[in-house]
Design an enzyme around this catalytic site. Structure first.
Site, PDB file in Angstrom:
ATOM      1  N   SER A 254      -3.915  52.951  12.702  1.00  0.00           N
ATOM      2  CA  SER A 254      -3.294  51.981  13.603  1.00  0.00           C
ATOM      3  C   SER A 254      -1.909  51.626  13.093  1.00  0.00           C
ATOM      4  O   SER A 254      -1.647  51.657  11.882  1.00  0.00           O
ATOM      5  CB  SER A 254      -4.128  50.700  13.678  1.00  0.00           C
ATOM      6  OG  SER A 254      -3.975  49.937  12.493  1.00  0.00           O
ATOM      7  N   ASP A 255      -0.997  51.292  14.029  1.00  0.00           N
ATOM      8  CA  ASP A 255       0.217  50.634  13.579  1.00  0.00           C
ATOM      9  C   ASP A 255      -0.197  49.290  13.000  1.00  0.00           C
ATOM     10  O   ASP A 255      -1.273  48.771  13.293  1.00  0.00           O
ATOM     11  CB  ASP A 255       1.218  50.477  14.722  1.00  0.00           C
ATOM     12  CG  ASP A 255       2.650  50.400  14.215  1.00  0.00           C
ATOM     13  OD1 ASP A 255       2.847  50.060  13.032  1.00  0.00           O
ATOM     14  OD2 ASP A 255       3.571  50.675  15.000  1.00  0.00           O
ATOM     15  N   TRP A 256       0.674  48.715  12.186  1.00  0.00           N
ATOM     16  CA  TRP A 256       0.308  47.517  11.433  1.00  0.00           C
ATOM     17  C   TRP A 256       0.179  46.309  12.377  1.00  0.00           C
ATOM     18  O   TRP A 256       1.145  45.870  12.978  1.00  0.00           O
ATOM     19  CB  TRP A 256       1.354  47.260  10.355  1.00  0.00           C
ATOM     20  CG  TRP A 256       1.058  47.920   9.047  1.00  0.00           C
ATOM     21  CD1 TRP A 256       1.003  47.303   7.837  1.00  0.00           C
ATOM     22  CD2 TRP A 256       0.777  49.305   8.782  1.00  0.00           C
ATOM     23  NE1 TRP A 256       0.694  48.216   6.837  1.00  0.00           N
ATOM     24  CE2 TRP A 256       0.541  49.446   7.388  1.00  0.00           C
ATOM     25  CE3 TRP A 256       0.665  50.439   9.587  1.00  0.00           C
ATOM     26  CZ2 TRP A 256       0.238  50.662   6.788  1.00  0.00           C
ATOM     27  CZ3 TRP A 256       0.361  51.652   8.990  1.00  0.00           C
ATOM     28  CH2 TRP A 256       0.149  51.756   7.620  1.00  0.00           C
ATOM     29  N   ALA A 258      -1.746  46.454  15.108  1.00  0.00           N
ATOM     30  CA  ALA A 258      -1.901  46.957  16.476  1.00  0.00           C
ATOM     31  C   ALA A 258      -3.347  47.032  16.932  1.00  0.00           C
ATOM     32  O   ALA A 258      -3.631  47.507  18.030  1.00  0.00           O
ATOM     33  CB  ALA A 258      -1.259  48.343  16.595  1.00  0.00           C
TER      34      ALA A 258
END
Length: 760
Positions: A254-256, A258
């Site tokens: 995941s993006d941080w 997200a």
């Protein structure tokens, strides 16, 4: 005999790789059989800002990630976003990826990836978070400098060797941001509506190349939504397309911050959750509460209650183990190196070839300035352009400023400096307010000095401040900030011998263009910025970069902005007129979008639709559909400032008449000038008559050739079936129709030197 020998070696190498893969999979299964449920779950979420745990009991190491694609970021504290303050975490800062794309040179992409991978391996990183391959849709996007332009073929061709070079060090790339993350404003929740034609023909193509050709080992889910689900746990993007259609075996990270939903994170394809807030809203996670992540204790409890099948649990753990087998647990990863002379040389070479000469009235190269007075103006001549920008911030061992590079190269000149303007500190999420009196004073000082100079070199543009080129916020307008437009005009009036050098990852308005003698697009060039700029200004290097995106005359010429807030940055769903409302959870129909787009948005007052004050649930329509970038501007015959693929040289290239033999298109290119140079020969394909709307032409091949004065080379392109196809969203397949196709050969998308027709 030689052919047989090398064929034997090649087949042996294939057997070795296949055997290694089989061995890796058997080791993974052996580890899985020994792991407890708790250990499998614990692989799937963070233990600090940039790490996740392994399985100590079984000797499985931790995952150490790092930003970013332009260099290995300085160390961040274990449990907050502050710099750790190490004294041995300096790096080589490589040019931003817009510059790499502007080289149009895949071998430089391989060198770039291998070099940054060596630095990541030396710093003991498992995953380097990049490259970014989102497409250039609006020039306001704060992260465009991290990407590779507006064309999917260019981005695909450049990202593949980058990935291969990076991963040759046993460091995984993490291709980002998957998918449809073409803006920073409202990025955390905006729901993108796009047709399947545009999705497959444009926005997914670089990702597809990254995983199928580049062999990417990990991929980052983006912040935005698509079909009413966040992209980092989106069933269609991750399960159906990435892991289903493309049969990819890597790990989705995941993006941080997200991740938003435990159920979706479990079942919709997310493998590693990073950067979440413990309550999903606002609080930072103390080191002992990472179990509160969506894939933490909530996931474990569901598993214990029998709500998650073993196939899901094992698939996530298997992908994380495979990531570690390819990196930390590989015996072929090497030791890496950092800040080596080779890396500095690579950064300089990439910067040199990425610099684009946009205008030159004969003032460049500066070969006759010995003993003369040069005035350098502009904050970017001395400012660090590695600081700020969000996740792209770097701590280079040495960052050569443009002023320093000019002073070192033109040591036989009298060189003076005037700041000219000021922009404030490099901050994330905030900006300093500049006092007009200060700007006026700095401008007056620079203009006064310009009267006394023989040559003025202006070094300005954007920077890594919030609302410039920076993660977390987009630009507010198309013009340059901090009074630069007025400053450049006043300098040009004071001294017509003015060379403008612009650092940016985006296009910008140029109301002063007719007033200046030369314009150089320099991007963010990293450690060797000043040397590379001086190399080009002096003529030691002949510029060969080409634009990876179109520079339009005005913001509204970009179709995303022609639609008003519906096209960017998004509106609440109830404000969407038909046919843009679509059906929840289903892709939009390409024909419905194009019917409205081609009619010029008649009957809908898009400019009156606003989203001011909206905080969530915005919907954004990619209404230009397949006509992204130059495709739109070509279709509607819109004048541009500088077209896609454009770039000048200090020499002259003449193209012969292209010829075609079966499917092989050839063109002869000659350097008729007096200095050696490099030219990017571009091949575009247009479908002369199709059952669906298609762009006038699309880039399908390019080659950069080096030519000495008087030298000629023949450049060839063999037309492939896939080059002629479009995506049929009704039958969900790529379709090639019989008919005639025009092959355009040019020096840019608008500078077509010749064309041939192929009939199929």
């Amino acid at each position: 005999m030689k052919k047989v020998y090398f064929l034997t070696l090649f087949m042996a190498s294939l057997f070795t790789v296949a055997h290694a893969d089989d061995d890796m999979e058997s080791r993974i299964e052996e580890l899985l059989s020994q792991m407890t449920l708790e250990e499998k779950v614990r692989l799937c979420y963070a233990q600090s800002k940039f790490t996740s745990p392994g399985v100590p009991r079984l000797g499985v190491p931790e995952v150490y990630t790092s930003d970013g694609p332009h260099g290995v970021r300085m160390e961040i504290n274990w449990n907050d976003w502050n710099h750790a303050g190490w004294t041995n975490d300096y790096c080589t800062a490589f040019p931003a990826l817009t510059c790499l794309a502007a080289t149009w040179q895949p071998e430089l992409a391989r060198l770039y990836g291998r070099s940054v991978g060596e630095e990541a391996r030396y710093r003991k990183k498992t995953v380097l978070l990049g490259p970014g391959v989102n497409l250039y849709r609006t020039p306001l996007n704060g992260r465009n400098f991290e990407y590779m332009g507006e064309d999917p073929l260019l981005a695909s061709t450049m990202c593949v060797p980058y990935i291969q070079g990076l991963q040759s060090n046993g460091v995984a790339c993490c291709v980002k941001h998957f998918a449809l993350n073409e803006q920073e404003t409202l990025r955390g929740h905006v729901d993108v509506r796009v047709s399947d034609r545009a999705l497959y023909e444009l926005y997914l193509r670089p990702f597809h190349a990254a995983v199928t050709e580049g062999g990417a080992w990990s991929l980052m889910g983006s912040y935005n939504q698509y079909l009413d689900q966040h992209a980092s746990h989106n069933a269609r993007l991750l399960n159906d397309i990435l892991k289903g259609e493309w049969k990819w075996d890597g790990a989705v990270i995941s993006d941080w911050g997200a991740t938003h939903n435990t159920q979706e994170a479990i079942f919709n394809g997310l493998d590693l959750e990073m950067g979440s807030y413990t309550d999903g809203l606002s609080s930072e996670a103390p080191i002992n509460t990472y179990d509160d992540y969506y894939l933490g204790s909530a996931y474990l409890e569901k598993c214990k209650r029998g709500e998650v099948p073993d196939s899901i649990i094992n698939d996530k753990a298997r992908r994380m183990l495979r990531l570690l087998m390819r990196t930390e647990m590989s015996d072929r990863k090497g030791y890496g190196s950092i800040n080596s002379p080779e890396h500095v040389a690579a950064a300089r070479s990439i910067a040199q070839e990425g610099i684009v000469l946009l205008k030159n009235n004969g003032i460049l190269p500066l070969t006759s300035v010995a003993g003369k007075k040069i005035l350098v103006v502009g904050e970017n001549a001395t400012r660090s352009l590695c600081a700020g920008g969000g996740s792209s911030e770097l701590k280079p061992r040495d960052e050569v400023s443009p002023l320093r590079g000019i002073k070192e190269r033109f040591g036989d000149c009298e060189i003076e400096y005037a700041q000219g303007y000021v922009s404030g500190r490099a901050m994330f999420g905030n900006t300093d307010k500049m006092q007009q009196t200060v700007l006026d004073s700095l401008r007056d000082e620079a203009v006064e000095k310009a009267h006394r100079a023989d040559v003025v070199i202006y070094v300005g543009g954007l920077n890594k401040n919030h609302q410039q080129d920076c993660e977390g916020g987009d630009r507010l307008h198309y013009n340059l900030s901090f009074g630069q437009d007025l400053l450049i005009s006043e300098l040009a009036k004071a001294n017509p011998n003015i060379v403008v050098v612009m650092a940016s990852g985006n296009a910008y308005a140029m109301p002063w263009l007719d007033e200046v003698s030369a314009l150089v697009q320099s991007w963010y060039l990293g450690s060797e910025a000043g040397h590379a700029i001086a190399d080009v200004l002096s003529g030691d290097v002949t510029p060969s970069g080409k634009l990876p995106f179109t520079i339009a005359k005005q913001l509204i010429d970009y179709p995303a902005h022609k639609m008003g807030s519906i096209g960017y940055p998004g509106v609440t769903p109830e404000l969407l007129p038909q046919p843009f409302g679509g059906e929840a959870g289903k892709p939009m129909n390409s024909k419905a979008l194009l019917d409205s787009a081609v009619k010029g948005w008649k009957g809908i007052s898009f400019s009156t639709v606003r989203c001011d004050g909206m905080k969530k649930n915005e919907t954004e329509v990619y209404g230009e559909d397949i006509l992204l970038g130059y495709r739109w501007l070509d279709y509607f015959k819109t004048q541009v400032q500088f077209p896609f693929g454009y770039g000048l040289s200090y020499t002259i290239f003449e193209y012969g008449k292209p010829v075609i033999d079966d499917r092989k298109v050839s063109v002869n290119v000659t350097n008729t000038g007096k200095v050696a140079g490099k030219e990017v020969v571009q091949f575009y394909v247009g479908d002369d008559k199709a059952s669906v709307l298609r762009p006038v032409k699309e880039l399908k091949h390019f080659e950069k050739v080096t030519l000495a004065p008087g030298e000629s080379k023949t450049v060839t392109y063999t037309v492939k079936d896939d080059d002629l196809k479009f995506f049929d969203e009704n039958n969900h397949e790529w379709v090639g129709e019989p008919g005639t196709f025009t092959i355009y050969v040019g020096a840019s998308s608008r500078d077509i030197k010749g064309k041939v027709v192929i009939k199929l």
